[in-house]
Design a protein around this motif. Sequence first.
Motif, PDB file in Angstrom:
ATOM      1  N   GLU A  21      31.240   7.681  10.558  1.00  0.00           N
ATOM      2  CA  GLU A  21      30.625   8.728  11.385  1.00  0.00           C
ATOM      3  C   GLU A  21      30.356   8.233  12.803  1.00  0.00           C
ATOM      4  OE1 GLU A  21      27.296   9.950   8.995  1.00  0.00           O
ATOM      5  OE2 GLU A  21      28.547  11.347   7.835  1.00  0.00           O
ATOM      6  N   ASP A  22      29.929   6.976  12.937  1.00  0.00           N
ATOM      7  CA  ASP A  22      29.725   6.394  14.273  1.00  0.00           C
ATOM      8  C   ASP A  22      31.044   6.340  15.042  1.00  0.00           C
ATOM      9  OD1 ASP A  22      27.027   6.064  13.707  1.00  0.00           O
ATOM     10  OD2 ASP A  22      27.177   3.895  13.359  1.00  0.00           O
ATOM     11  N   GLU A  23      32.114   5.950  14.344  1.00  0.00           N
ATOM     12  CA  GLU A  23      33.429   5.887  14.986  1.00  0.00           C
ATOM     13  C   GLU A  23      33.892   7.278  15.398  1.00  0.00           C
ATOM     14  OE1 GLU A  23      36.941   3.969  16.446  1.00  0.00           O
ATOM     15  OE2 GLU A  23      34.867   3.403  16.144  1.00  0.00           O
ATOM     16  N   ARG A  24      33.651   8.265  14.547  1.00  0.00           N
ATOM     17  CA  ARG A  24      34.020   9.645  14.883  1.00  0.00           C
ATOM     18  C   ARG A  24      33.293  10.093  16.152  1.00  0.00           C
ATOM     19  NH1 ARG A  24      33.157  14.177  10.455  1.00  0.00           N
ATOM     20  NH2 ARG A  24      31.051  13.372  10.633  1.00  0.00           N
ATOM     21  N   ALA A  65      45.860   9.991  23.173  1.00  0.00           N
ATOM     22  CA  ALA A  65      46.739  10.172  22.010  1.00  0.00           C
ATOM     23  C   ALA A  65      46.364   9.203  20.895  1.00  0.00           C
ATOM     24  CB  ALA A  65      48.198   9.986  22.414  1.00  0.00           C
ATOM     25  N   ARG A  66      46.100   7.949  21.252  1.00  0.00           N
ATOM     26  CA  ARG A  66      45.699   6.963  20.237  1.00  0.00           C
ATOM     27  C   ARG A  66      44.359   7.343  19.609  1.00  0.00           C
ATOM     28  NH1 ARG A  66      47.702   3.375  24.058  1.00  0.00           N
ATOM     29  NH2 ARG A  66      45.618   2.854  24.775  1.00  0.00           N
ATOM     30  N   GLU A  67      43.430   7.794  20.430  1.00  0.00           N
ATOM     31  CA  GLU A  67      42.115   8.184  19.917  1.00  0.00           C
ATOM     32  C   GLU A  67      42.220   9.397  18.991  1.00  0.00           C
ATOM     33  OE1 GLU A  67      39.136   6.591  20.260  1.00  0.00           O
ATOM     34  OE2 GLU A  67      40.104   5.008  21.401  1.00  0.00           O
ATOM     35  N   ARG A  68      43.069  10.364  19.335  1.00  0.00           N
ATOM     36  CA  ARG A  68      43.246  11.529  18.461  1.00  0.00           C
ATOM     37  C   ARG A  68      43.852  11.107  17.125  1.00  0.00           C
ATOM     38  NH1 ARG A  68      44.400  13.979  23.349  1.00  0.00           N
ATOM     39  NH2 ARG A  68      46.619  13.660  23.136  1.00  0.00           N
ATOM     40  N   ALA A  69      44.810  10.193  17.151  1.00  0.00           N
ATOM     41  CA  ALA A  69      45.418   9.699  15.915  1.00  0.00           C
ATOM     42  C   ALA A  69      44.379   8.955  15.067  1.00  0.00           C
ATOM     43  CB  ALA A  69      46.606   8.793  16.226  1.00  0.00           C
ATOM     44  N   LEU A  70      43.530   8.165  15.714  1.00  0.00           N
ATOM     45  CA  LEU A  70      42.489   7.453  14.986  1.00  0.00           C
ATOM     46  C   LEU A  70      41.471   8.436  14.414  1.00  0.00           C
ATOM     47  CD1 LEU A  70      41.173   4.883  14.017  1.00  0.00           C
ATOM     48  CD2 LEU A  70      40.139   4.614  16.291  1.00  0.00           C
ATOM     49  N   LEU A  71      41.161   9.483  15.157  1.00  0.00           N
ATOM     50  CA  LEU A  71      40.226  10.498  14.665  1.00  0.00           C
ATOM     51  C   LEU A  71      40.761  11.136  13.376  1.00  0.00           C
ATOM     52  CD1 LEU A  71      37.609  12.063  14.999  1.00  0.00           C
ATOM     53  CD2 LEU A  71      38.839  13.640  16.516  1.00  0.00           C
ATOM     54  N   VAL A  72      42.056  11.368  13.309  1.00  0.00           N
ATOM     55  CA  VAL A  72      42.664  11.922  12.085  1.00  0.00           C
ATOM     56  C   VAL A  72      42.429  10.954  10.915  1.00  0.00           C
ATOM     57  CG1 VAL A  72      44.878  12.460  10.978  1.00  0.00           C
ATOM     58  CG2 VAL A  72      44.367  13.344  13.263  1.00  0.00           C
TER      59      VAL A  72
END
Length: 113
Positions: A21-24, A65-72
Amino acid sequence: MANAQSPLTDTQREELRKKLEDERRRIQQVLRAPADTAPAPDQTRELEELAQRETDASRQLDVAARERALLVEVEHALAKLAAGTYGLSETTGDPIPYERLRAVPWARQGVDE
């Protein structure tokens, strides 16, 4: 795929849920941050400065783009937590070691897979 049970304790699952959750939240803040604005058309800029702005803009797009992929990946891990399948390899069904999940809470499989 084996039908193993996650060896994680409730305390470990709670710790990892908090990390996810912190990472999100961190990712969402990065994605909400305003991008640098381009110079107004009437401003005179050196060619090198314009090239640097283009490079910076490209980097910002790459980071987003990397952050969106990590969010997934983070959202997927949180969904697995809710479903009770968190901590099990998606490849083999075997438990993922707690140490691996502490390092990469969104891990989908063990290191050796």
